[in-house]
Design a protein around this motif. Structure first.
Motif, short mmCIF file in Angstrom:
data_model
loop_
_atom_site.label_atom_id
_atom_site.label_comp_id
_atom_site.label_asym_id
_atom_site.label_seq_id
_atom_site.Cartn_x
_atom_site.Cartn_y
_atom_site.Cartn_z
N ALA A 163 76.30 34.93 44.20
CA ALA A 163 75.10 35.64 44.66
C ALA A 163 75.11 35.82 46.16
O ALA A 163 74.73 36.88 46.69
CB ALA A 163 73.86 34.88 44.21
N ALA A 164 75.55 34.80 46.89
CA ALA A 164 75.60 34.90 48.35
C ALA A 164 76.64 35.93 48.79
O ALA A 164 76.43 36.65 49.78
CB ALA A 164 75.91 33.52 48.94
N GLU A 165 77.76 35.99 48.08
CA GLU A 165 78.78 37.00 48.41
C GLU A 165 78.23 38.41 48.17
O GLU A 165 78.49 39.33 48.96
CB GLU A 165 80.03 36.76 47.58
N ALA A 166 77.50 38.60 47.07
CA ALA A 166 76.92 39.90 46.79
C ALA A 166 75.89 40.27 47.86
O ALA A 166 75.83 41.44 48.30
CB ALA A 166 76.27 39.90 45.41
N ALA A 167 75.09 39.29 48.28
CA ALA A 167 74.09 39.56 49.32
C ALA A 167 74.76 39.93 50.63
O ALA A 167 74.30 40.83 51.35
CB ALA A 167 73.19 38.33 49.50
N ARG A 168 75.87 39.25 50.95
CA ARG A 168 76.58 39.62 52.16
C ARG A 168 77.17 41.03 52.03
O ARG A 168 77.13 41.83 52.98
CB ARG A 168 77.71 38.62 52.45
N GLY A 169 77.73 41.36 50.86
CA GLY A 169 78.27 42.69 50.66
C GLY A 169 77.20 43.77 50.82
O GLY A 169 77.45 44.83 51.41
N GLN A 170 75.99 43.51 50.28
CA GLN A 170 74.91 44.47 50.42
C GLN A 170 74.48 44.61 51.87
O GLN A 170 74.22 45.72 52.35
CB GLN A 170 73.70 44.04 49.57
N ALA A 171 74.46 43.51 52.59
CA ALA A 171 74.09 43.55 54.01
C ALA A 171 75.13 44.35 54.82
O ALA A 171 74.78 45.14 55.70
CB ALA A 171 73.95 42.14 54.56
N GLU A 172 76.40 44.15 54.50
CA GLU A 172 77.45 44.90 55.19
C GLU A 172 77.38 46.38 54.84
O GLU A 172 77.61 47.26 55.70
CB GLU A 172 78.82 44.34 54.83
#
Length: 383
Positions: A163-172
């Protein structure tokens, strides 16, 4: 009446008697006039009817359209920080057109990275705890319940990492949306907003980009121009090999030849036309979107036709006709079906044969059955 007047009348009557007597011939018959001499045949000039080849050609009004267009729409909200083009510029692929203030989105990326790091640390600890529980279970030192709990904690920690990786991807991704770049070489239009304005989502397009290194030229072909070749190839999904040329309003021609790349799957019922598009290379951008031009669609397969000089064709209220000199040098009127012009000649669909002699028009005394004499024969080489 006086004696003097009576004598004058008598003398006049006597003269008339003498004159009348001079036209009387012996035997009491009048003298007959000799017949007028016959006129010589009228001299006419002729042009030879020749056989030749003709390629069907149609001239149609067409509109130039870009090969593709793109409306640049903001996908994140914020204040517009940069606009790096002039309206009407031709820009290259990858050019930064707009920059939405990125600071907030950069912070969101950093926050997402920190959350990801925390999740990874928790997952690492859960992995160590699970490994210990697994070893103790093998040695029968711990209860199975503790092992099951450690395994569930590890799975939960790994899910937190995902979930944290997905959130970082969305932020990027959101950060990348602050940069609106040209996805291809193209002509950029007017801008809807200027630097300093707030851009919301969803919102109207900021500008439009048109790809014009290649263009589509769209035109409508009447159903009466649909040849057997077109009717055979189009339903099969094949592009007819008809070269397409463009003529501008000033009479000049475009230096590239196009090819048909699109045709509608049905006729327009209101106009009985088939919509076609031809693709043209446009490296110097002479063909601008929205420009109206004349397209010349030519069948590459020639057909055998009969040709005669334009000066031989005459018209009356019924139809076109041509005077032909037969083998006995007598005029014969032929009704003809006239086709398109080919230089100084016209195609004759019906009414003439190759090798016949057609009279050059211009003499109003021409009549069917009139004997004529051939003057100097004319051909297209004479003109």
């Amino acid at each position: 009446m006086s004696n003097q007047q009576f004598g004058a009348v008598g003398r006049l009557v006597g003269r008339l008697a003498v004159i009348t007597a001079t036209v009387v011939v012996p035997g009491g018959c009048r003298e007959e006039k000799s017949p007028a001499p016959a006129l010589p045949p009228m001299t006419v000039q002729v042009t030879e009817v020749v056989g030749g080849e003709y390629r069907t050609s149609h001239e149609l009004i067409a509109e130039v359209k870009p090969l593709k267009t793109l409306q640049l729409v903001a996908r994140v909200s914020g204040f517009l920080q940069q606009r790096n083009f002039r309206e009407g510029d031709y820009v290259k692929q990858g050019t930064l057109l707009y920059l939405i203030e990125p600071a907030a989105y950069e912070l969101a990326v950093k926050q997402a990275e920190a959350t990801l790091a925390k999740a990874r640390a928790a997952a690492l600890n859960a992995r160590l705890e699970f490994d210990r529980s697994e070893k103790l279970l093998e040695e029968n030192v711990t209860a199975p319940k503790r092992y099951d709990s450690a395994r569930a904690d590890l799975q939960a920690a790994e899910a937190e990492v995902a979930a944290a990786e997905a959130a970082r991807g969305q932020a990027e991704l959101n950060l990348s949306y602050t940069r609106l770049e040209a996805p291809f070489d193209g002509w950029v239009g007017l801008t809807r907003t200027d630097v300093g304005n707030y851009i919301g989502v969803p919102d109207l397009p900021l500008t439009e980009l048109a790809y014009i290194d290649e263009v589509r030229v769209e035109f409508d072909l009447s159903d009466r121009y649909l040849s057997e070749e077109l009717l055979r190839t189009l339903p099969q999904g094949k592009s007819p090999d008809w070269p397409v040329r463009i003529r501008f309003a000033d009479g000049s021609f475009f230096d590239k030849t196009g090819r048909i790349t699109y045709w509608s799957n049905q006729l327009e019922p209101q106009t009985a036309t088939l919509k076609l598009q031809a693709l043209f290379e446009n490296p110097r951008h002479r063909l601008l979107p929205g420009l109206f031009v004349t397209v010349i669609l030519t069948n590459p397969q020639p057909e055998a036709v009969v040709l005669v000089g334009k000066q031989a064709v005459q018209y009356d209220q019924n139809s076109a006709f041509v005077y032909v000199v037969d083998a006995g040098n007598v005029l014969e009127l032929r009704r003809v079906e006239v086709g398109p012009a080919v230089g100084e000649q016209v195609v004759i669909r019906r009414g003439l044969k190759s090798g016949e002699r057609a009279v050059i028009a211009g003499n109003p005394r021409l009549r069917p059955g009139l004997p004529v004499r051939i003057g100097r024969a004319r051909s297209d080489a004479d003109r």
